[in-house]
Scaffold this motif. Structure first.
Motif, short mmCIF file in Angstrom:
data_model
loop_
_atom_site.label_atom_id
_atom_site.label_comp_id
_atom_site.label_asym_id
_atom_site.label_seq_id
_atom_site.Cartn_x
_atom_site.Cartn_y
_atom_site.Cartn_z
N GLY A 35 0.86 -1.13 0.13
CA GLY A 35 0.19 0.02 -0.08
C GLY A 35 0.63 1.34 0.06
N ALA A 66 1.71 6.92 5.18
CA ALA A 66 2.95 6.48 6.14
C ALA A 66 4.13 6.07 5.25
CB ALA A 66 2.59 5.50 7.31
N ILE A 122 4.50 -2.78 -2.94
CA ILE A 122 3.24 -3.46 -3.67
C ILE A 122 2.20 -2.10 -3.45
CG2 ILE A 122 1.64 -5.08 -3.89
CD1 ILE A 122 3.71 -7.02 -2.37
N HIS A 139 -1.87 1.45 -7.41
CA HIS A 139 -1.60 2.32 -8.39
C HIS A 139 -0.28 3.10 -8.32
CE1 HIS A 139 -5.81 2.03 -9.06
NE2 HIS A 139 -6.22 2.00 -7.73
N PRO A 171 -2.84 8.80 -4.03
CA PRO A 171 -3.74 10.29 -3.79
C PRO A 171 -3.11 10.54 -2.31
CG PRO A 171 -5.10 8.38 -3.47
CD PRO A 171 -3.73 7.79 -4.03
N ALA A 217 -2.36 -6.63 -3.02
CA ALA A 217 -2.15 -8.01 -2.04
C ALA A 217 -3.56 -8.30 -1.80
CB ALA A 217 -1.63 -7.18 -0.81
N ASP A 221 0.17 -0.61 4.83
CA ASP A 221 -0.44 0.62 4.99
C ASP A 221 -1.32 0.90 3.72
OD1 ASP A 221 -0.82 3.50 5.47
OD2 ASP A 221 0.93 4.22 4.62
N GLY A 274 -1.04 3.93 9.78
CA GLY A 274 -2.10 4.52 9.25
C GLY A 274 -3.40 4.14 9.57
N ASP A 275 -4.21 4.21 8.88
CA ASP A 275 -5.96 3.65 9.12
C ASP A 275 -5.99 2.22 9.49
OD1 ASP A 275 -6.68 6.21 8.50
OD2 ASP A 275 -8.15 5.74 6.96
N ILE A 276 -5.05 1.45 8.71
CA ILE A 276 -5.33 -0.08 8.95
C ILE A 276 -5.06 -0.46 10.48
CG2 ILE A 276 -3.18 -0.93 8.01
CD1 ILE A 276 -6.79 -2.24 7.36
N SER A 331 -7.10 9.41 10.22
CA SER A 331 -6.69 10.47 9.66
C SER A 331 -5.65 10.41 8.88
CB SER A 331 -6.86 11.71 10.46
OG SER A 331 -5.87 12.01 11.07
N LYS A 372 -3.46 26.34 4.43
CA LYS A 372 -3.59 24.97 4.01
C LYS A 372 -3.12 24.53 2.71
CE LYS A 372 -7.30 21.27 3.34
NZ LYS A 372 -6.34 20.15 3.54
C1 LIG Z 1 -12.40 12.86 0.64
C2 LIG Z 1 -11.63 12.70 2.01
C3 LIG Z 1 -10.80 13.89 2.32
C4 LIG Z 1 -9.98 13.64 3.60
N1 LIG Z 1 -9.17 14.80 3.93
C5 LIG Z 1 -8.46 14.50 5.03
C6 LIG Z 1 -7.77 15.46 5.40
O1 LIG Z 1 -7.91 16.73 4.97
N2 LIG Z 1 -6.71 15.51 6.47
C7 LIG Z 1 -6.80 14.17 7.17
O2 LIG Z 1 -5.96 14.05 8.17
N3 LIG Z 1 -7.40 12.95 6.47
C8 LIG Z 1 -8.40 13.21 5.66
N4 LIG Z 1 -8.97 12.12 5.14
C9 LIG Z 1 -8.59 10.90 5.80
C10 LIG Z 1 -7.47 10.13 5.04
O3 LIG Z 1 -7.80 10.21 3.67
C11 LIG Z 1 -7.11 8.76 5.73
O4 LIG Z 1 -7.32 8.77 6.94
C12 LIG Z 1 -5.76 8.62 5.10
O5 LIG Z 1 -5.80 8.59 3.63
C13 LIG Z 1 -5.16 7.08 5.54
O6 LIG Z 1 -3.84 6.98 5.30
P1 LIG Z 1 -3.34 5.62 5.18
O7 LIG Z 1 -1.81 5.82 5.03
O8 LIG Z 1 -4.00 4.66 6.31
O9 LIG Z 1 -3.88 5.08 3.71
P2 LIG Z 1 -4.52 5.74 2.30
O10 LIG Z 1 -3.96 7.04 2.14
O11 LIG Z 1 -5.95 5.46 2.46
O12 LIG Z 1 -3.56 4.90 1.20
C14 LIG Z 1 -3.64 3.47 1.14
C15 LIG Z 1 -3.08 2.73 -0.35
O13 LIG Z 1 -3.04 1.46 -0.13
C16 LIG Z 1 -3.41 0.99 -1.56
N5 LIG Z 1 -3.90 -0.36 -1.25
C17 LIG Z 1 -5.07 -0.52 -0.44
N6 LIG Z 1 -5.12 -1.85 -0.57
C18 LIG Z 1 -4.31 -2.48 -1.03
C19 LIG Z 1 -3.80 -3.90 -1.48
N7 LIG Z 1 -4.79 -4.73 -1.20
N8 LIG Z 1 -2.75 -3.93 -2.09
C20 LIG Z 1 -1.99 -2.67 -2.58
N9 LIG Z 1 -2.28 -1.56 -2.32
C21 LIG Z 1 -3.42 -1.44 -1.78
C22 LIG Z 1 -4.37 2.17 -1.96
O14 LIG Z 1 -4.30 2.00 -3.37
C23 LIG Z 1 -3.74 3.33 -1.32
O15 LIG Z 1 -3.19 4.19 -2.15
C24 LIG Z 1 -9.82 12.38 4.26
C25 LIG Z 1 -10.73 11.27 3.77
C26 LIG Z 1 -11.43 11.49 2.56
C27 LIG Z 1 -12.38 10.39 1.92
#
Ligand SMILES: Cc1cc2nc3c(=O)[nH]c(=O)nc-3n(C[C@H](O)[C@H](O)[C@H](O)COP(=O)(O)OP(=O)(O)OC[C@H]3O[C@@H](n4cnc5c(N)ncnc54)[C@H](O)[C@@H]3O)c2cc1C
Length: 397
Positions: A14, A18, A39, A42, A46, A84, A110, A294-296, A307, A369
């Motif tokens: 992911g 992080a 891995i 995309h 984002p 994955a 992540d 991260g979120d997971i 977040s 911001k």
């Molecule tokens: C519209 C919107 C706006 C937001 N704005 C804010 C903000 O302003 N500030 C803030 O703090 N939080 C914001 N959030 C919350 C924030 O998006 C999430 O908390 C944050 O993205 C979590 O980051 P992460 O590192 O856990 O994973 P993510 O950033 O969600 O990234 C996970 C990545 O893992 C990849 N992935 C997933 N599953 C797999 C797999 N099985 N195999 C390979 N790759 C995989 C995906 O392609 C993705 O790119 C917002 C959420 C939304 C929906």
């Protein structure tokens, strides 16, 4: 994949916030024995902070994404565009949708979160989920097309009272008004409603920030339905609290976050919602060769908000502990900050913010911001182009 005995295979699953931060740190200061693989579904990852700005058309999609290709090159990591779909924990391998299984000595997850859809009839068929974030722009673009095809006569609802859903709604309202004006139509046919089961919007924010957002929603004619739990979704309407029907043509689903279902079959220790339970060193409580960030991740004894801010904060301690594991040194605890800066954009280049219980708002806060977000993205681009120019971060010891 083969590696020499001296090498330690670190596999990152992911391209979440992080992992992006960790890759950047490995690029600045490579770890000689570490063999890195990312891995990701995309190549373009984002950045959540800018997604509402993309919906409102203040940024192009490209401006709000980080290209993992140059980042991996910088970090000396192999990039594997794949998904994955399982883990073979006994043999330390990641099972991928397309590629052969990928072996690891240390693994980090992540992969973000998804919208909780499962239990309510009609949600999967009739709503636009606001998570996972790598799919949100395409889905919202499709919904925008449908609304414009109806010449701006539509009732638009967000289910969920958190910041993601509210930012999406405000950004979409701003964008649709501009779209309709450009087509010579007015936006009086559009109606917006936020529906939440709780007694308040944005319960995790201080009361001052909640009041400011409530005032803005009122000024923008966005109806708010509190204490309204959606119990069924149909084409064109939702049922709340089992009895009342609310007409909605487009429904954005932004309720509590849930974990990817495939994790349930892995054997990792998970919490009740399927998130990976981790220790303070970010390791799975059941498998110390697996990290989650991260979120997971679900921190034992402390529920952190899901977040992007907290996900990013995990990047440096993750990089440090993966490095220490490769070096055979003891890992260090991650102590997340209690207070973080939250900046909630309202779609019209205006922001409501909060930090340490204080709240503020204004166009100046949007400019802050905008500057922070653009600088963040730029730090990845310039790192990939000129790693030598970057300072060595103290956190990556
Ligand atoms: C519209 C919107 C706006 C937001 N704005 C804010 C903000 O302003 N500030 C803030 O703090 N939080 C914001 N959030 C919350 C924030 O998006 C999430 O908390 C944050 O993205 C979590 O980051 P992460 O590192 O856990 O994973 P993510 O950033 O969600 O990234 C996970 C990545 O893992 C990849 N992935 C997933 N599953 C797999 C797999 N099985 N195999 C390979 N790759 C995989 C995906 O392609 C993705 O790119 C917002 C959420 C939304 C929906």
């Amino acid at each position: 994949m083969t590696s020499s005995p001296a090498e330690h295979n670190v596999v990152l699953v992911g391209a979440g916030h992080a992992h992006l931060a960790a890759l950047r740190l490995f690029g600045i200061n490579r770890e000689p024995r570490m063999r890195l693989t990312l891995i990701t579904r995309h190549a373009l990852a984002p950045y959540s902070g800018m997604l509402p700005g993309v919906i409102a058309q203040h940024y192009s999609a490209a401006e709000a994404h980080i290209d993992t290709e140059p980042l991996c090159r910088l970090a000396g990591a192999e990039l594997c565009i794949d998904e994955a779909i399982g883990l073979d924990l006994a043999n330390r391998r990641v099972v991928c949708r397309h590629a052969a299984p990928i072996a690891y000595d240390s693994l980090s997850l992540d992969i973000g979160s998804t919208a909780g859809l499962q239990d309510i009839a009609g949600v999967a068929a009739h709503t636009v989920p606001v998570k996972p974030i790598d799919q949100v722009l395409l889905r919202i673009e499709a919904a925008r097309g449908r609304i414009l095809a109806a010449k701006g006569s539509a009732r638009i609802g967000v289910v969920g009272g958190g910041p993601g859903g509210i930012e999406v709604m405000l950004a979409l309202q701003h964008r649709l008004a501009e779209d309709l004006a450009a087509a010579g139509l007015d936006c009086t046919g559009l109606a917006f409603v936020v529906i939440t089961a709780g007694p308040d919007l944005l319960p995790e924010l201080p009361v001052g920030a909640r009041r400011r957002i409530a005032r803005i929603l009122k000024d923008r004619n966005i109806e708010v339905r509190l204490n309204s739990r959606v119990t069924e979704v149909m084409a064109g309407a939702v049922i709340v609290n089992g009895c009342e029907e609310i007409d909605v043509d487009e429904i954005f689903w932004s309720t509590h976050a849930e974990a990817a279902p495939w994790l349930r079959k892995t054997g990792l220790a998970l919490d009740a919602r399927g998130f990976v339970r981790v220790t303070e060193s970010l390791q799975s409580v059941s498998h110390h060769d697996v990290f989650a960030v991260g979120d997971i991740a679900a921190f034992a004894g402390r529920d952190l908000p899901k977040s992007g801010v907290y996900a990013l904060r995990c990047g440096p301690p993750l990089a440090r502990n993966l490095r220490r594991r490769v070096q055979g040194r003891p890992l260090q605890p991650f102590k997340p900050q209690r207070h973080v800066l939250y900046l909630i954009s309202t779609g019209d280049r205006y922001v409501v913010g909060t930090r340490n219980g204080l709240t503020f708002e204004g166009r100046w806060a949007w400019r802050l911001k905008d500057w922070l977000d653009r600088s963040f993205i730029e730090s990845f681009r310039s790192a990939a182009m000129d790693p030598a120019g970057l300072p060595k971060p103290e956190t990556n010891s």
